[in-house]
Design an enzyme around this catalytic site. Structure first.
Site, PDB file in Angstrom:
ATOM      1  N   TYR A 293      -5.190 -13.191  -2.275  1.00 29.14           N
ATOM      2  CA  TYR A 293      -4.780 -11.848  -2.689  1.00 29.14           C
ATOM      3  C   TYR A 293      -5.945 -10.897  -2.422  1.00 29.14           C
ATOM      4  O   TYR A 293      -7.002 -10.985  -3.052  1.00 29.14           O
ATOM      5  CB  TYR A 293      -4.413 -11.847  -4.169  1.00 29.14           C
ATOM      6  N   TYR A 344       0.806  -3.920   1.544  1.00 34.18           N
ATOM      7  CA  TYR A 344       0.725  -4.325   0.145  1.00 34.18           C
ATOM      8  C   TYR A 344       2.113  -4.448  -0.463  1.00 34.18           C
ATOM      9  O   TYR A 344       2.631  -3.512  -1.056  1.00 34.18           O
ATOM     10  CB  TYR A 344      -0.117  -3.313  -0.635  1.00 34.18           C
TER      11      TYR A 344
END
Length: 390
Positions: A293, A344
């Site tokens: 991430y 994202y």
């Protein structure tokens, strides 16, 4: 707790395009991604009987069910904490299908961060937990109102503690961009990033530059989970869920855990890391490819340390030059471009890329990849998973 290793699998992945102006609602994108995942798995929409999305989703489950004509959901839940909940959706789904509460659970995230109306601090406090968590009163009134400002605090301390120099995170951004350059679906497809461009880009919040940060986009991703037995009879090679866990450590806040004794690490990640490696029966050195991430570049070396790939303070040195984290390196990372260069989608696109590595269909495919790690958002209650090819 019974070991769930390899007893469930991801069998379908779907997505919309990633864009800066999708021209439609989050609900519409959610339905498109789910239909794509259903077709990918070789199922019918009537087979879906479980659903998990984020508490932050504006596309409500009841509306998705109505729009798609799903007959009934026997299991439904939501995961909180934004990107920290990405791998949590898979944990919920794996638990549900293994327990017999549902047969085919779809996990979905639909986000319109690029074209949605501008909101103060990029979030709507009327629809979040920010307005009810007491600790926000110590930060928001003084201008600390964005994720980059919160992670900037951790990063500044991390750099001070370990003598990390300005520009040291460039190889992480560069490798993500190189991988995105091979991915036609990525927002930064065919757009290289030079050191000069990186260093000349403005500081978003010191010490994080523009190219240290993820890019807000419009898009949706859907992922279907079922039992290992059912997975063997479907269209795609299953990505078996060998390890999956969530982590929420004490004295934490939502991205502002600044009052812990040490803010240069992530105890939540350390804890879930121990569980997923033990569940899968592997070590960090066994992992062939990882999707970390990467809302911000500094999160990757800190995750490398928290998960045991390197010792404390060695994450930046491991990434130096980018050699170890490129496709031909020791630990290839973020092979679709990640959140910084693909887009994202709150971490769900990282899970989909982890599945593609197991299937052998990535645009930056790692040869003979058998174990694929995916992590959720740092700085919040979070989770991770290990996918296996067999």
């Amino acid at each position: 707790m019974e070991n769930l290793c390899d007893k469930t699998a991801i069998v379908g992945i779907g997505r919309t395009e990633i864009s800066r102006n999708c021209g439609r609602t989050e609900l519409k994108m959610a339905t498109e991604a789910i239909l794509d995942a259903v077709e990918d798995a070789g199922l019918n929409i009537e087979d879906i009987d479980g659903m998990i999305n984020y508490t932050m989703d504006t596309a409500e489950q009841i509306e998705i069910v109505r729009s798609l004509g799903i007959p009934n959901l026997s299991f439904f839940s939501k995961t909180p904490y934004g990107g920290g909940g990405s791998c949590g959706t898979i944990a919920h789904a794996a638990a549900a299908v293994h327990a017999g509460l549902a047969n085919y659970v779809v996990c979905v995230r639909s986000i319109r961060d690029a074209s949605a109306p501008v909101k103060i601090g990029d979030f709507d406090t009327s629809k979040s937990s920010y307005n009810s968590d007491v600790y926000w009163g110590m930060y928001l009134p003084y201008g600390l109102i964005t994720p980059v400002s919160w992670i900037g605090m951790f990063t500044q301390r991390y750099m001070h503690e370990y003598g990390i120099q300005d520009g040291a995170f460039f190889p992480i951004a560069q490798v993500a961009r190189e991988n995105a350059n091979r991915n036609p679906h990525a927002l930064f497809y065919n757009r290289p990033l030079t050191y000069e461009e990186y260093m000349d880009s403005p500081m978003n919040v010191t010490p994080l530059r523009r190219h240290d940060c993820c890019v807000n986009v419009d898009g949706a991703v859907a992922i279907i989970v079922t039992t290992a037995d059912r997975a063997q009879h479907l269209k795609q090679r299953p990505a078996y869920i060998s390890g999956v866990s969530q982590g929420m450590s004490t004295n934490g806040e939502q991205m502002t855990s600044f009052y812990r004794p040490d803010i240069t690490g992530y105890p939540e990640i350390e804890e879930y890391g121990k569980k997923i490696f033990k569940m899968a029966g592997v070590t960090p050195q066994d992992i062939d490819v990882a999707q970390f991430y990467d809302a911000f570049s500094s999160e990757i070396p800190m995750q490398l340390e928290a998960l045991g790939f390197v010792s404390k303070g060695e994450g930046v040195a491991y990434c130096e030059g980018g050699h170890r984290i490129r496709p031909d390196g020791e630990l290839p990372i973020n092979t679709s471009g990640g959140l910084m260069s693909e887009g994202y989608v709150h971490g769900m696109n990282l899970i989909a890329e982890g599945v593609r590595q197991i299937r052998g269909t990535s645009t930056t495919q790692i040869k003979d990849a058998e174990l694929s790690l995916v992590t959720g958002g740092p700085g919040v209650p979070t989770g991770g998973l290990i996918l296996k090819r067999r």
